[in-house]
Design a protein around this motif. Structure first.
Motif: not given
Ligand code: ITT
Ligand code: MG
Length: 204
Positions: A42, A54, A68, A70
């Motif tokens: 990341e 991702k 994904a 985050d």
């Protein structure tokens, strides 16, 4: 039943996506179901960049549509920290208890009114060889001075939700899933959902 891959190895997120997407009649697979799947570094400086990184890496690995997440916690009195470093705030082990302890120590002596914070969630939808879509959701609250509650994961025990008069970890999971940053972000994909499930992100 339709199925989608969520590019996460976080068991707490995995449980929440299962509950949130079950309502849409979608079955969730996560990277916990694919132990050989590569780790994605990341390296982005925003939640959106990391979510995109991702999603695109894992979509190209599986050659399938991948979502994904985050996410993290931004605390005003700490200039937005832990922010994109939320998972590893107290070290590489990604230890929730240690992360909480570090935040509480840094917040010592700060009065309640100045303990404002916000959970963020960026969701990226990647379809191989197509344009990635990114949406963001938030949830506002306050940092408590001690952990309370057993539900949820991560920073939930120290995140006080004023409209519920409880920490996120004291809320039943159904309640968290109505108000969370993750639920807020998913709402923003509502209109595109059918297209996403058919792998048509370029038309979104
Ligand atoms: O990258 P993946 O594999 O999805 O798993 P991760 O745990 O590393 O996830 P992130 O990089 O997105 O970091 C998010 C961190 O922020 C915190 N967090 C995110 N959503 C949360 C929530 O709903 N409640 C409490 N803490 C949360 C939690 O500590 C996570 O480890
Ligand atoms: Mg991560």
């Amino acid at each position: 039943m339709k199925e989608v891959i969520i590019a996460t190895k976080n068991a707490g997120k995995a449980r929440e996506f299962q509950a949130l997407l079950e309502k849409k009649g979608v079955k969730v697979k996560t990277l916990l179901d694919f132990p050989d799947c590569p780790d994605v570094e990341e390296t982005g400086s925003t939640f959106a960049e990391n979510a995109r990184l991702k999603a695109e890496t894992i979509a190209s690995y599986f050659q399938r549509t991948v979502i994904a997440d985050d996410s993290g916690l931004s605390i005003d009195a700490l200039d937005g920290r832990p922010g994109v470093y939320s998972a590893r705030y107290a070290g590489e082990e990604k230890d929730d208890q240690a992360n909480i302890a570090k935040v509480l120590k840094e917040m010592e002596g700060i009065p309640f009114a100045k303990r404002t914070a916000r959970f963020h969630c960026a969701l990226a939808v990647a379809v191989p060889n197509e344009r990635t879509v990114v949406v963001e959701g938030t949830c506002a609250g306050y940092i408590t001075d001690a952990p309370r509650g057993e539900n949820g994961f991560g920073y939930d025990p120290i995140f006080y939700v004023p409209q519920k008069e409880k920490t996120m970890a004291e809320l039943p999971k159904e309640e968290k899933n109505k108000i969370s940053h993750r639920a807020d972000a998913l709402t923003k994909l509502e209109k595109q959902w059918e297209k996403i499930m058919n792998g048509e992100s370029k038309n979104i």
